[in-house]
Design an enzyme around this catalytic site. Structure first.
Site, PDB file in Angstrom:
ATOM      1  N   SER A  42      37.288  -2.721  23.366  1.00  0.00           N
ATOM      2  CA  SER A  42      38.807  -3.251  23.359  1.00  0.00           C
ATOM      3  C   SER A  42      38.474  -5.508  23.606  1.00  0.00           C
ATOM      4  O   SER A  42      37.973  -5.664  23.103  1.00  0.00           O
ATOM      5  CB  SER A  42      39.988  -3.557  24.580  1.00  0.00           C
ATOM      6  N   ASP A 126      44.956   3.420  16.029  1.00  0.00           N
ATOM      7  CA  ASP A 126      44.678   2.584  16.612  1.00  0.00           C
ATOM      8  C   ASP A 126      45.282   1.346  16.288  1.00  0.00           C
ATOM      9  O   ASP A 126      44.662   0.886  15.624  1.00  0.00           O
ATOM     10  CB  ASP A 126      42.964   1.629  17.165  1.00  0.00           C
ATOM     11  N   HIS A 161      43.802   3.717  20.536  1.00  0.00           N
ATOM     12  CA  HIS A 161      43.329   3.140  21.010  1.00  0.00           C
ATOM     13  C   HIS A 161      42.349   3.333  22.786  1.00  0.00           C
ATOM     14  O   HIS A 161      42.834   3.025  23.765  1.00  0.00           O
ATOM     15  CB  HIS A 161      43.995   1.761  21.721  1.00  0.00           C
TER      16      HIS A 161
END
Length: 493
Positions: A42, A126, A161
């Site tokens: 991320s 995601d 995610h």
């Protein structure tokens, strides 16, 4: 309630102060500076990319888990770089202009990028970052000369995610859920996949690394940045602490994954240290902290950083993605300190000469080299990973367990009486006999129907190697490499 809250706050402050006081200086180790790599999830993925481009002469491999292209948020609101937003060719062109204009000055020469090994991972479920920004990142790497063979891009079905693992850990969330701590058993070992891309075939992992190998260190020696915590963590295998030449990997957590938020979950539950322990890899885990001060950013207006994200938006200056960026420079300084020990970049013994390959078979290769004066032994490295289990006392070695029809690269290092490695020899290549490995990319269900895998307990397993490929269904896609008769491994050709 207010008194109780104040008492808790004071107690928390005391604990933080005590922890900061207990932290030790970052050690200086014997690191092979030609094998330093970085990865992150991320905001850590965006920052891994930034470090890899800004310091391309330092980082030889870059792993991005659910991130996006360099300088995306330097020109567009950060929301245009995540939430599965489509990043246009025009946007990529603007980002590329930064790389071109800064090459050799604000960042290292962009020519280095072409030599990097790149690993990319994103879940098809995601919706925080998503496949579209990762697709743009892939294009950016290819546009900067990264060969397709040096870039692995994995898109995993049923994955949100999260940082993917293949083992269960206390407190982790489901693979299909984007929830704290954003680490999940997805039937896929992300740490292994990234480290294998960078360093080649790995020794089997240790699922119980020694607690004493985890070191909390003082980050204030490297930065006063308000977005970085007072302490960070580093994992040092016992062999590396004893002076062996080791490799260095930087692992960057994502938003809401810092130590103050989820404890040691990112450090211990992602699997990095399990592989590092048996493969002479030091893992640096820098740490961020919450910064609730609203700050002007490059293209996203005035924002605070309440989720302790790494700076891929420009909270701490317009140079956030350059070498001079405050967080970039801090991490690089940590890398330099870790790599400053005796023997880093090559020990006191000279590099062996005359390394040759001979007597190739479909699964082995013989190597020989000239003796080094003063050497007590030797280590042989295949594609960057040590091939011998114990120090060699002769000047020859037969490397076994190789794939047929495959080209490998070897280097040799001499060992002194204390076991410290000297400089690496010039690499030498050799190709095993037989047919080149063939790769097949299909759903796990299709692999079983084609006879390349079998299913047991709802999971698919590769024939021969018995590697767990994840759930047995039509949604999960795996690449299998055939390395022998009815023998397949998870990988790429």
């Amino acid at each position: 309630m207010r008194v109780q809250a104040r008492a808790c706050a004071l107690a928390a402050g005391w604990i933080v102060a005590a922890a900061a006081h207990a932290a030790v200086p970052l050690p200086a180790l014997n690191v092979d500076t030609s094998q330093t790599t970085v990865s992150g999830l991320s905001s850590g993925g965006f920052t891994a990319n930034q470090l890899g481009i800004a310091y391309s002469s330092t980082f030889k491999g870059v792993g991005v888990f659910a991130g996006g292209p360099y300088m995306c948020a330097g020109h567009s609101n950060y929301t245009a770089c995540m939430y599965n937003a489509t990043i246009s060719a025009g946007m990529l062109s603007t980002m590329q202009a930064d790389i071109n204009n800064w090459s050799g000055t604000a960042i290292d020469s962009k020519a280095n990028i072409a030599g990097q090994k790149v690993f990319m991972f994103v879940g098809n479920s995601d919706y925080t970052v998503g496949p579209n920004p990762m697709n743009a990142l892939q294009t950016q790497y290819l546009n900067n000369g990264v060969a397709s063979g040096n870039l692995d891009y994995v898109k995993r079905a049923g994955t949100a995610h999260v940082f993917p693992t293949d083992f269960d850990a206390t407190g982790n969330n489901a693979c299909s859920s984007s929830a704290s701590p954003y680490i999940s058993n997805c039937g896929y070992d992300g740490a292994k996949a990234a480290l294998t891309k960078f360093y080649g075939t790995l020794n089997p992992r240790n699922n119980a690394p020694a607690a004493s190998n985890y070191i909390e260190f003082d980050q204030t020696a490297f930065t006063s940045n308000p977005g970085m915590a007072a302490t960070g963590w580093v994992y040092v295998p016992a062999s590396c602490a004893s002076g062996a030449t080791c490799r260095l990997h930087v692992a960057l957590h994502g938003c809401q994954q810092n130590y103050a938020k989820i404890g040691d979950k990112f450090i211990k539950n992602t699997g990095y240290t399990r592989w590092a322990d048996t493969n002479q890899i030091v893992v640096l885990f820098p740490q961020t902290r919450v910064d609730n001060t609203s700050r002007a950013t490059a293209a996203s207006g005035s924002l605070a950083n309440p989720n302790a994200c790494w700076d891929w938006i420009g909270w701490y200056g317009g140079n956030f993605a350059q070498k001079a960026g405050t967080q970039q420079a801090a991490i690089k300084a940590m890398v330099d300190k870790l790599s400053s020990g005796s023997g880093s970049g090559g020990g006191t013994l000279p590099a062996p000469t005359g390394v040759t390959t001979s007597n190739a078979t479909a699964s082995s290769m013989q190597l020989s080299w000239n003796a080094v004066n003063g050497a007590a032994g030797y280590n042989v490295y295949r594609n960057g990973s040590k091939a011998n289990s114990a120090a060699l006392t002769s000047t020859s070695f037969t490397d076994t367990g190789l794939a047929s029809g495959t080209t490998y690269s070897w280097a040799v290092r001499a060992l002194d009486a204390q076991g410290a490695e000297g400089a690496a020899s010039a690499p030498v290549s050799g190709t095993t006999t037989g047919t080149t490995a063939t790769c097949y990319t299909s759903s796990n269900y299709a692999h079983t129907t084609a006879g390349r895998a079998y299913q047991s307990g709802g999971y698919a397993y590769a024939n021969g190697s018995n590697q767990n490929m994840g759930l047995w269904n039509v949604f999960i896609t795996t690449t299998l490499k055939k390395t022998g008769t009815n023998y397949y491994v998870i990988g790429s050709c």
